[in-house]
Design an enzyme around this catalytic site. Structure first.
Site, short mmCIF file in Angstrom:
data_model
loop_
_atom_site.label_atom_id
_atom_site.label_comp_id
_atom_site.label_asym_id
_atom_site.label_seq_id
_atom_site.Cartn_x
_atom_site.Cartn_y
_atom_site.Cartn_z
N GLY A 16 17.98 -12.63 -64.98
CA GLY A 16 18.75 -11.86 -64.02
C GLY A 16 18.49 -12.36 -62.62
N VAL A 22 15.13 -14.15 -58.34
CA VAL A 22 15.61 -14.55 -59.66
C VAL A 22 14.50 -14.27 -60.66
CG1 VAL A 22 16.51 -16.43 -61.08
CG2 VAL A 22 17.04 -16.36 -58.63
N ARG A 127 7.01 4.67 -54.52
CA ARG A 127 7.99 4.80 -53.44
C ARG A 127 9.38 4.27 -53.77
NH1 ARG A 127 5.80 2.50 -48.06
NH2 ARG A 127 7.37 3.91 -47.20
#
Length: 544
Positions: A16, A22, A127
């Site tokens: 992906g 990458v 977070r």
């Protein structure tokens, strides 16, 4: 197959890719296992960037033994300065765009809450909890990934600089008020994630997206609607964890885990034991790949915890490989949330628009501008301000450039920034120091501090926004050629005074602070050039 080479790894394809990196399918030759090799597109040139990368590796590595955290096997820098991380291969993809049954969503929440509880015990805040950051490994376990925004106790002033990756629909309301990160923020994000797994959308946020910060603040004040087919006991647990006020929220990840586990839900229809069914074709849409989980009760969970063990795995029976098997790289699937120059939310119904407009007016009313003093923490004398809020100081007509820098006393003589051709820049006579810089959907906020207080940034120049780049969106303004020259490291270094020149040039970082959206709309048309010294939390001014 690839233009990169990492010693000890064979690159076998691309899993992906997104705006920031990458993810490659690789084979670790020393042990003969397939792994995910995540390579960042950004080159780490500054100490600040390297510390952020080290924070991610340290946070993820410290939790790699937890069954619901994606393990980090290795990390380093490529010869060109790009960082890489080697992660466990999770062929089941992420939970992004998946819709689960109440029992399945509850079980995912229990397991990820347990991972967060372990993280919080070690002082680590994630977070950025959201469905795209929850992956499914080869054994059917759900695991939390991407600690790119993680905060640890020793993170220093960089911990408050959350520029690229806040996801508004999953971030807690207090994140937009410059509040310090806390475990309560992770609880909110996980509750929003479980809600999204049930409904297909995070709570409160419309499918059409959100155009500006004012609407985000208004949306966070709306009630959390019930979901059809979801038991009221589960809705009540989620609603408490989604409280806008963190003081009214479920007190921690462990408490949220236990509250979810205590919700009595029947297992989803389908097989709960025996060998997994064969996976559908890779072309099958994610929504058509249901996940069947093992029933999960509070009592077994508590017993397992007391014995030092973890509960049975989240055991999906049908998994379709996603188009990019997990490993968040800030992919295009997350839309650009920066607001257009002028737009309205086309997909929001009229009632929602009316509610939002009313709430927005309440926020604005009484301030004369879009400021947040009413909702910021701390005593009045320590309140946070937006980047351009100032107590006006007298400015002489000789130093004011036709009113561009209204409220500031500026000068151009012996000001290095003023020498940049076409920049029309100036220096400020009064030192300006700031806490963490936060940029959300393009809107910039920072806390104004006295330079005798611990701070992260200091103003070294101001300049009018170029006519061909009239925007408050920080990412766009910072790319303008003139702005880049005015706020360059060279200008920064030339602007230092006194002992500030004793620090190495490589330790200085320059950045751009535009006006806030509301002040831009009120006619403010100048930006600040700000500087930071890596490895320091100064209590003095470096430019005066």
């Amino acid at each position: 197959m690839s233009d990169i080479s990492v010693p000890g790894y064979e690159i076998n394809g691309v899993l992906g890719q997104g705006g920031f990196g990458v993810v490659y399918l690789a084979r670790q030759t020393s042990v003969g296992r397939e792994v995910a090799l995540k390579v960042d597109n950004r080159v780490l040139l500054s100490d600040r960037d390297r510390r952020r990368f080290l924070r991610e590796v340290t946070a993820a590595g410290a939790l790699s033994g937890h069954p619901h955290v994606v393990p980090v096997y290795d990390a380093g820098l490529l010869p060109d300065g790009r960082p890489y991380m080697v992660l466990e291969l999770c062929p089941g993809g992420s939970l992004a765009r998946r819709t689960l049954s109440p029992a399945e969503a509850r079980d995912v929440g229990v397991r990820i809450a347990d991972a967060l509880a372990a993280a919080h015990e070690q002082g680590v805040l994630h977070r950025d909890v959201k469905p795209a950051n929850i992956l499914i490994n080869r054994y059917g376990q759900v695991a939390l990934s991407d600690f790119g925004l993680a905060t640890m106790p020793a993170s220093g002033p960089d911990a408050s600089v959350t520029r690229e990756s806040l996801t508004p629909s999953y971030a807690p309301p207090e994140a937009f008020d410059l509040a310090e990160p806390s475990p309560a923020g992770d609880v909110y994000a996980l509750a929003a994630t479980v809600y999204a797994l049930l409904s297909g959308r995070p709570p409160r946020f419309p499918e059409s997206g959100v155009p500006n910060l004012a609407m985000i603040l208004a949306l966070h004040r709306l009630p959390v609607p019930d979901l059809p087919g979801v038991p009221p006991e589960l809705s009540a647990v989620l609603r408490r964890a989604l409280a806008s006020d963190p003081r009214e929220r479920t007190p921690g990840a462990a408490a949220f885990r236990d509250a979810l586990a205590a919700v009595p839900l029947p297992p989803p229809a389908g097989p709960s034991s025996g060998p997994p069914a064969s996976a559908p074709p890779a072309s099958a849409p994610l929504a058509s790949a249901p996940l069947v989980s093992v029933p999960f009760a509070a009592a077994p969970f508590a017993a397992a915890q007391s014995a030092g063990r973890h509960p049975a795995p989240f055991a999906p029976q049908h998994l379709a490989p996603g188009p990019a098997p997990g490993y968040p790289t800030n992919p295009p699937a997350q839309p650009d949330t920066r607001p257009p120059a002028s737009s309205a939310p086309s997909g929001v119904n009229r009632i929602l628009v009316a509610i939002i407009a009313t709430l927005s007016l309440v926020i604005v009313a009484g301030a004369g501008a879009f400021v947040y003093n009413q909702i910021l923490q701390g005593p009045p004398e320590e309140k946070e301000t937006t980047a351009q809020e100032q107590v006006p100081t007298p400015a002489t007509t000789a130093t004011k450039q036709a009113g561009v820098f209204e409220g500031l006393d500026t000068y151009t003589e012996n000001c290095p920034a003023a020498k940049v051709r076409g920049g029309q820049a100036a220096c400020v006579r009064e030192s300006e120091c700031w806490g963490g810089l936060v940029i959300i959907v393009g809107d910039t906020k920072a806390r104004r501090l006295g330079c005798e207080e611990t701070h992260s940034w200091e103003t070294f120049a101001v300049a009018p926004i170029p006519k061909d780049a009239e925007t408050y969106v920080q990412q766009d303004l910072a790319k303008h050629p003139t702005v880049k020259k005015v706020c360059s490291r060279a200008t920064l270094l030339a602007s230092r005074t006194g002992t500030a020149r004793d620090y190495a040039a490589t330790r200085w970082t320059a950045d751009v602070m535009p006006p806030s959206q509301s002040q831009f709309e009120d006619g403010i048309r100048f930006y600040r050039c700000i500087a930071s010294l890596s490895g320091q939390q100064p209590r003095r001014s470096f430019f005066h």
